[in-house]
Design a protein around this motif. Structure first.
Motif, PDB file in Angstrom:
ATOM      1  N   SER A 269      -2.064  65.941 152.376  1.00 25.44           N
ATOM      2  CA  SER A 269      -3.114  66.425 151.265  1.00 25.44           C
ATOM      3  C   SER A 269      -4.289  66.451 152.077  1.00 25.44           C
ATOM      4  O   SER A 269      -5.169  67.196 151.579  1.00 25.44           O
ATOM      5  CB  SER A 269      -2.912  65.753 150.031  1.00 25.44           C
ATOM      6  N   PHE A 270      -4.685  65.638 152.848  1.00 29.65           N
ATOM      7  CA  PHE A 270      -5.886  65.691 153.597  1.00 29.65           C
ATOM      8  C   PHE A 270      -6.232  67.120 154.142  1.00 29.65           C
ATOM      9  O   PHE A 270      -7.417  67.307 154.262  1.00 29.65           O
ATOM     10  CB  PHE A 270      -6.071  64.362 154.564  1.00 29.65           C
ATOM     11  N   TYR A 271      -5.361  67.753 154.602  1.00 30.01           N
ATOM     12  CA  TYR A 271      -5.316  68.613 155.533  1.00 30.01           C
ATOM     13  C   TYR A 271      -5.404  70.165 154.845  1.00 30.01           C
ATOM     14  O   TYR A 271      -5.629  71.047 155.375  1.00 30.01           O
ATOM     15  CB  TYR A 271      -4.601  68.663 156.827  1.00 30.01           C
ATOM     16  N   ILE A 272      -4.503  70.211 153.594  1.00 26.64           N
ATOM     17  CA  ILE A 272      -4.077  71.362 152.922  1.00 26.64           C
ATOM     18  C   ILE A 272      -4.208  71.144 151.328  1.00 26.64           C
ATOM     19  O   ILE A 272      -4.378  72.449 150.948  1.00 26.64           O
ATOM     20  CB  ILE A 272      -2.670  71.230 153.257  1.00 26.64           C
ATOM     21  N   SER A 275      -7.884  69.872 146.459  1.00 27.25           N
ATOM     22  CA  SER A 275      -8.673  68.781 146.019  1.00 27.25           C
ATOM     23  C   SER A 275      -9.499  68.188 147.080  1.00 27.25           C
ATOM     24  O   SER A 275     -10.654  67.635 146.416  1.00 27.25           O
ATOM     25  CB  SER A 275      -7.924  67.292 145.519  1.00 27.25           C
ATOM     26  N   ASN A 276      -9.305  68.558 148.171  1.00 28.96           N
ATOM     27  CA  ASN A 276     -10.279  68.038 149.418  1.00 28.96           C
ATOM     28  C   ASN A 276     -11.391  69.092 149.690  1.00 28.96           C
ATOM     29  O   ASN A 276     -11.763  69.308 150.759  1.00 28.96           O
ATOM     30  CB  ASN A 276      -9.599  67.744 150.489  1.00 28.96           C
ATOM     31  N   LYS A 277     -11.284  70.196 148.985  1.00 28.74           N
ATOM     32  CA  LYS A 277     -12.236  71.500 148.984  1.00 28.74           C
ATOM     33  C   LYS A 277     -13.721  70.855 149.411  1.00 28.74           C
ATOM     34  O   LYS A 277     -14.337  69.967 148.714  1.00 28.74           O
ATOM     35  CB  LYS A 277     -12.602  72.407 147.734  1.00 28.74           C
ATOM     36  N   GLY A 278     -14.227  71.345 150.474  1.00 31.46           N
ATOM     37  CA  GLY A 278     -15.665  70.708 151.097  1.00 31.46           C
ATOM     38  C   GLY A 278     -15.448  69.843 152.082  1.00 31.46           C
ATOM     39  O   GLY A 278     -16.159  69.653 153.063  1.00 31.46           O
ATOM     40  N   LYS A 279     -14.267  69.240 152.020  1.00 33.74           N
ATOM     41  CA  LYS A 279     -14.187  68.094 153.199  1.00 33.74           C
ATOM     42  C   LYS A 279     -12.754  68.455 154.066  1.00 33.74           C
ATOM     43  O   LYS A 279     -12.624  67.944 155.161  1.00 33.74           O
ATOM     44  CB  LYS A 279     -13.787  66.671 152.771  1.00 33.74           C
ATOM     45  N   ARG A 280     -11.870  69.710 153.657  1.00 33.97           N
ATOM     46  CA  ARG A 280     -10.726  69.620 154.361  1.00 33.97           C
ATOM     47  C   ARG A 280     -10.997  70.333 155.690  1.00 33.97           C
ATOM     48  O   ARG A 280     -10.106  69.882 156.402  1.00 33.97           O
ATOM     49  CB  ARG A 280     -10.078  70.805 153.436  1.00 33.97           C
ATOM     50  N   TRP A 281     -12.065  71.057 155.955  1.00 41.18           N
ATOM     51  CA  TRP A 281     -12.340  71.648 157.200  1.00 41.18           C
ATOM     52  C   TRP A 281     -12.711  70.337 158.270  1.00 41.18           C
ATOM     53  O   TRP A 281     -12.264  70.424 159.362  1.00 41.18           O
ATOM     54  CB  TRP A 281     -13.581  72.581 157.104  1.00 41.18           C
ATOM     55  N   THR A 400     -12.362  59.045 152.915  1.00 42.63           N
ATOM     56  CA  THR A 400     -11.095  58.749 152.221  1.00 42.63           C
ATOM     57  C   THR A 400     -11.256  57.632 151.338  1.00 42.63           C
ATOM     58  O   THR A 400     -11.619  56.658 151.628  1.00 42.63           O
ATOM     59  CB  THR A 400      -9.957  58.376 153.203  1.00 42.63           C
ATOM     60  N   SER A 401     -10.611  57.857 150.064  1.00 42.95           N
ATOM     61  CA  SER A 401     -10.685  56.773 149.018  1.00 42.95           C
ATOM     62  C   SER A 401      -9.659  55.415 149.465  1.00 42.95           C
ATOM     63  O   SER A 401      -8.862  55.717 150.304  1.00 42.95           O
ATOM     64  CB  SER A 401     -10.052  57.367 147.765  1.00 42.95           C
ATOM     65  N   PRO A 402     -10.157  54.285 148.839  1.00 42.43           N
ATOM     66  CA  PRO A 402      -9.387  52.917 149.334  1.00 42.43           C
ATOM     67  C   PRO A 402      -7.857  53.373 149.096  1.00 42.43           C
ATOM     68  O   PRO A 402      -7.150  52.511 150.072  1.00 42.43           O
ATOM     69  CB  PRO A 402     -10.010  52.031 148.306  1.00 42.43           C
ATOM     70  N   ASP A 403      -7.419  53.724 148.261  1.00 42.82           N
ATOM     71  CA  ASP A 403      -5.848  53.657 147.803  1.00 42.82           C
ATOM     72  C   ASP A 403      -5.213  54.540 148.614  1.00 42.82           C
ATOM     73  O   ASP A 403      -4.006  54.907 148.756  1.00 42.82           O
ATOM     74  CB  ASP A 403      -5.730  54.191 146.434  1.00 42.82           C
ATOM     75  N   LYS A 404      -5.617  55.458 149.590  1.00 45.56           N
ATOM     76  CA  LYS A 404      -5.183  56.526 150.153  1.00 45.56           C
ATOM     77  C   LYS A 404      -5.418  56.084 152.079  1.00 45.56           C
ATOM     78  O   LYS A 404      -5.091  56.854 152.597  1.00 45.56           O
ATOM     79  CB  LYS A 404      -5.723  57.883 150.003  1.00 45.56           C
ATOM     80  N   GLN A 405      -5.824  54.815 151.954  1.00 45.77           N
ATOM     81  CA  GLN A 405      -6.199  54.667 153.516  1.00 45.77           C
ATOM     82  C   GLN A 405      -4.770  54.350 154.159  1.00 45.77           C
ATOM     83  O   GLN A 405      -4.800  54.930 155.471  1.00 45.77           O
ATOM     84  CB  GLN A 405      -6.993  53.395 153.782  1.00 45.77           C
ATOM     85  N   GLY A 406      -3.671  53.681 153.732  1.00 48.41           N
ATOM     86  CA  GLY A 406      -2.488  53.633 154.357  1.00 48.41           C
ATOM     87  C   GLY A 406      -1.925  55.047 154.841  1.00 48.41           C
ATOM     88  O   GLY A 406      -1.480  55.266 155.771  1.00 48.41           O
ATOM     89  N   ALA A 407      -2.150  56.037 153.855  1.00 50.91           N
ATOM     90  CA  ALA A 407      -1.501  57.224 153.938  1.00 50.91           C
ATOM     91  C   ALA A 407      -2.179  58.099 155.236  1.00 50.91           C
ATOM     92  O   ALA A 407      -1.678  58.600 156.042  1.00 50.91           O
ATOM     93  CB  ALA A 407      -1.553  58.214 152.752  1.00 50.91           C
ATOM     94  N   LYS A 482     -24.802  56.225 152.230  1.00 50.74           N
ATOM     95  CA  LYS A 482     -24.112  57.435 152.859  1.00 50.74           C
ATOM     96  C   LYS A 482     -22.593  57.269 152.526  1.00 50.74           C
ATOM     97  O   LYS A 482     -21.677  58.245 153.173  1.00 50.74           O
ATOM     98  CB  LYS A 482     -24.080  57.233 154.313  1.00 50.74           C
ATOM     99  N   ASP A 483     -22.280  56.716 151.553  1.00 54.47           N
ATOM    100  CA  ASP A 483     -20.811  56.716 150.974  1.00 54.47           C
ATOM    101  C   ASP A 483     -20.502  58.014 150.243  1.00 54.47           C
ATOM    102  O   ASP A 483     -21.084  58.394 149.267  1.00 54.47           O
ATOM    103  CB  ASP A 483     -20.654  55.682 149.997  1.00 54.47           C
ATOM    104  N   ASP A 484     -19.969  58.939 150.693  1.00 53.00           N
ATOM    105  CA  ASP A 484     -19.602  60.320 150.216  1.00 53.00           C
ATOM    106  C   ASP A 484     -18.930  60.362 148.982  1.00 53.00           C
ATOM    107  O   ASP A 484     -19.203  61.114 148.133  1.00 53.00           O
ATOM    108  CB  ASP A 484     -18.831  61.093 151.381  1.00 53.00           C
ATOM    109  N   ASN A 485     -17.854  59.408 148.857  1.00 49.52           N
ATOM    110  CA  ASN A 485     -17.227  59.425 147.500  1.00 49.52           C
ATOM    111  C   ASN A 485     -17.983  58.725 146.552  1.00 49.52           C
ATOM    112  O   ASN A 485     -17.927  59.405 145.220  1.00 49.52           O
ATOM    113  CB  ASN A 485     -15.845  58.343 147.923  1.00 49.52           C
ATOM    114  N   VAL A 486     -18.911  57.913 146.596  1.00 51.00           N
ATOM    115  CA  VAL A 486     -19.840  57.437 145.475  1.00 51.00           C
ATOM    116  C   VAL A 486     -20.777  58.398 145.267  1.00 51.00           C
ATOM    117  O   VAL A 486     -21.018  58.625 144.003  1.00 51.00           O
ATOM    118  CB  VAL A 486     -20.485  56.002 146.229  1.00 51.00           C
ATOM    119  N   TYR A 487     -21.452  58.953 146.424  1.00 45.78           N
ATOM    120  CA  TYR A 487     -22.426  60.268 145.991  1.00 45.78           C
ATOM    121  C   TYR A 487     -21.276  61.355 145.103  1.00 45.78           C
ATOM    122  O   TYR A 487     -22.254  61.768 144.204  1.00 45.78           O
ATOM    123  CB  TYR A 487     -22.580  60.656 147.175  1.00 45.78           C
ATOM    124  N   GLU A 488     -20.344  61.588 145.291  1.00 48.80           N
ATOM    125  CA  GLU A 488     -19.840  62.641 144.714  1.00 48.80           C
ATOM    126  C   GLU A 488     -19.438  62.252 143.185  1.00 48.80           C
ATOM    127  O   GLU A 488     -19.746  62.972 142.143  1.00 48.80           O
ATOM    128  CB  GLU A 488     -18.421  63.058 145.204  1.00 48.80           C
TER     129      GLU A 488
END
Length: 499
Positions: A269-272, A275-281, A400-407, A482-488
């Motif tokens: 999902s990180f690459y396709i 929901s990652n629009k803006g970061k997928r590239w 990446t969010s904490p619950d997806k670090q393993g993935a 500089k935490d992107d997720n918190v900013y969003e």
């Protein structure tokens, strides 16, 4: 009303920060560094034994009358001034066995690492550590029996298969990165923590390589391999009885038959995913850089030892171990230790670019080397090549969010394992087919691959600077980090309140 709105904004931002804050830490939470050190120590000692024992075994099998000292490690015979047909035949057979071993270990490891990383988000990090550590111990024990009883080296492939199914050494690295991601914040603190793990890898590599050469010379091959097995068993003991779990009951989820595809989907999902629009590239560009870099870094050791123990170098086990340990010390300890200093004037992308430039120069010098001094110069010039991978890991982890670090790290480990397999196959094949006219061809190819990585890094650095920055003044005042997720998430809160 504006005052109430500002208070609500700050409260929303604070709750987001608390949600993503790392759990309380104790000294036991820093044990992944020790576990990584022990596993790399045992792994490098065993790899050193295997890398020197297999050519010796083949020399005895193919040419029983050929006099090569058992403890020497080199495949050059006494008073041999140039590469003989026998020496070239032994190198080709050793390269072919390395290809078989890579296939047996690497193919199942690619699949295992993909699943292990995703499942660790559900089953916990202890599971992620214990599975590959156990497989590694079984594999090295089989190698020990093959050496002690002088069994056919094809039995080694059984152990390699077990190690591959359990994930291999890269799964231990993946477990350490995922564990550190659980206990650190998503800023340069995480980059420093990942560098700390890389230093642990470096120290393990240095100690393992240095001790192996002298150990073999003093005692033959059995005792070093037995020591490696004992070191790996100590690592398993720490994992089971000392290391705390970072995934709590609230964060673990039960695995069901319908959830398997969700885990695979999470990895890709990180690459396709839209929901990652803006970061997928950025995810895709980072993974391409990681792929091209790890292709050479992981695949290089499979031919490096053969290159050193044959003409014109004819190194013995001590010289191979000494070179490997000094190169590892410079690369994984000194260069990694400089990351904190480099961050004072360079971004993660800048440090990675510096690493790629270093890697290109090191490979070119190695290809042209004809003396021992030039090989050491190549190790110094190329020492910074190890900087690229941890910086790419840090960049991707912060997005990446904490619950997806393993993935995330599961996918990275799967790619790194696949690169190791393909790289080892490719470089061994190139070495075997070019040894008769220019032995350094394989290292020129490696330099060209790193050049591709360098070009992609330049694109990443330029593109990252051109990403538009949100300009709402009140949000910029409230969110300083500089935490992107918190900013969003904070931006969503601000726009909701604005409506």
């Amino acid at each position: 009303m504006p005052e109430d709105t500002n208070q609500m904004e700050r409260k929303g931002i604070t709750s987001v920060q608390n949600e993503h804050a790392p759990p309380p830490r104790s000294w036991r939470h820093y044990l992944p560094g020790l576990i990584l050190f022990l596993n790399l120590f045992g792994y490098m000692m065993s790899s050193g034994v295997s890398g020197l024992y297999v050519p010796l075994y083949l020399s005895r099998k193919l040419y029983p009358t050929r006099t090569v000292p058992v403890s020497k490690g080199s495949i050059c015979i006494v008073n041999e001034t140039k590469a003989s047909p026998e020496s070239e035949a032994i190198q080709k057979e050793a390269a072919l066995f390395s290809i078989y071993q890579t296939l047996v270990l690497g193919i199942p490891a690619v699949i295992s690492n993909v699943f292990l990383g995703a499942f660790s988000d559900r089953l916990g990090r202890i599971f992620l550590f214990l599975t590959p550590a156990s497989g590694q111990f079984i594999s090295k024990t089989i190698l020990l029996f093959c050496i002690y009883y002088n069994l056919d080296i094809n039995y080694i492939l059984i152990g390699s298969g077990i190690e591959g199914i359990s994930g291999g050494v890269l799964a231990i690295v993946m477990a350490s990165f995922a564990y550190i991601a659980d206990i650190t914040e998503k800023n340069k603190q995480r980059s420093a923590a990942i560098a700390y793990l890389e230093i642990a890898v470096g120290v393990g590599v240095v100690v393992g390589r240095l001790s192996t050469g002298y150990f073999i010379k003093a005692t033959d091959y059995v005792w070093p391999q037995m020591t490696a097995c004992c070191i790996l068993s100590l690592s398993i003991f720490i994992i089971i009885f000392v290391l705390p779990e970072t995934m709590t009951l609230n964060t673990k989820k039960t695995i069901t038959g319908t959830s398997y595809m969700n885990y695979i989907r999470a990895i890709f999902s990180f690459y396709i995913s839209k929901s990652n629009k803006g970061k997928r590239w950025k995810y895709n560009l980072c993974i391409l850089i990681f792929l091209t870099t790890s292709f050479t870094i992981v695949g290089k050791p499979s031919v490096e030892t053969l290159y050193q123990i044959s003409h014109p170098f004819c190194w013995d086990s001590v010289k191979v171990g000494l070179y490997g340990s000094l190169a590892g010390l410079f690369q994984n300890v000194i260069c990694m230790g400089m990351i904190k200093v480099l961050h004072l004037c360079l971004s993660d992308e800048g440090v990675a670019i510096l690493g790629s430039i270093s890697g290109i120069s090191g490979f070119v010098i190695t290809a042209l080397a004809t003396t021992d001094i030039l090989l050491y110069i190549a190790a110094i010039a190329g020492g910074g090549s190890v900087l690229t991978l941890p910086m790419i890991r840090a960049i991707m982890s912060r997005m990446t969010s904490p619950d997806k670090q393993g993935a995330l790290f599961g996918g990275i480990a799967g790619i790194e394992t696949a690169c190791g397999v393909i790289g080892s196959l490719t470089f061994n094949a190139i070495y075997a087919h070019t040894i008769s006219f220019f032995r350094g061809t394989v290292f020129i190819v490696m330099a060209g691959i790193i050049l591709t990585s360098l070009l992609l890094l330049v694109i990443l650095a330029i593109s990252s600077r051109q990403v538009p920055i949100l300009s709402e003044a009140n949000l910029q005042e409230d969110v300083k980090q500089k935490d992107d997720n918190v900013y969003e998430i904070a931006l969503v809160n601000w726009k909701t309140l604005k409506k």
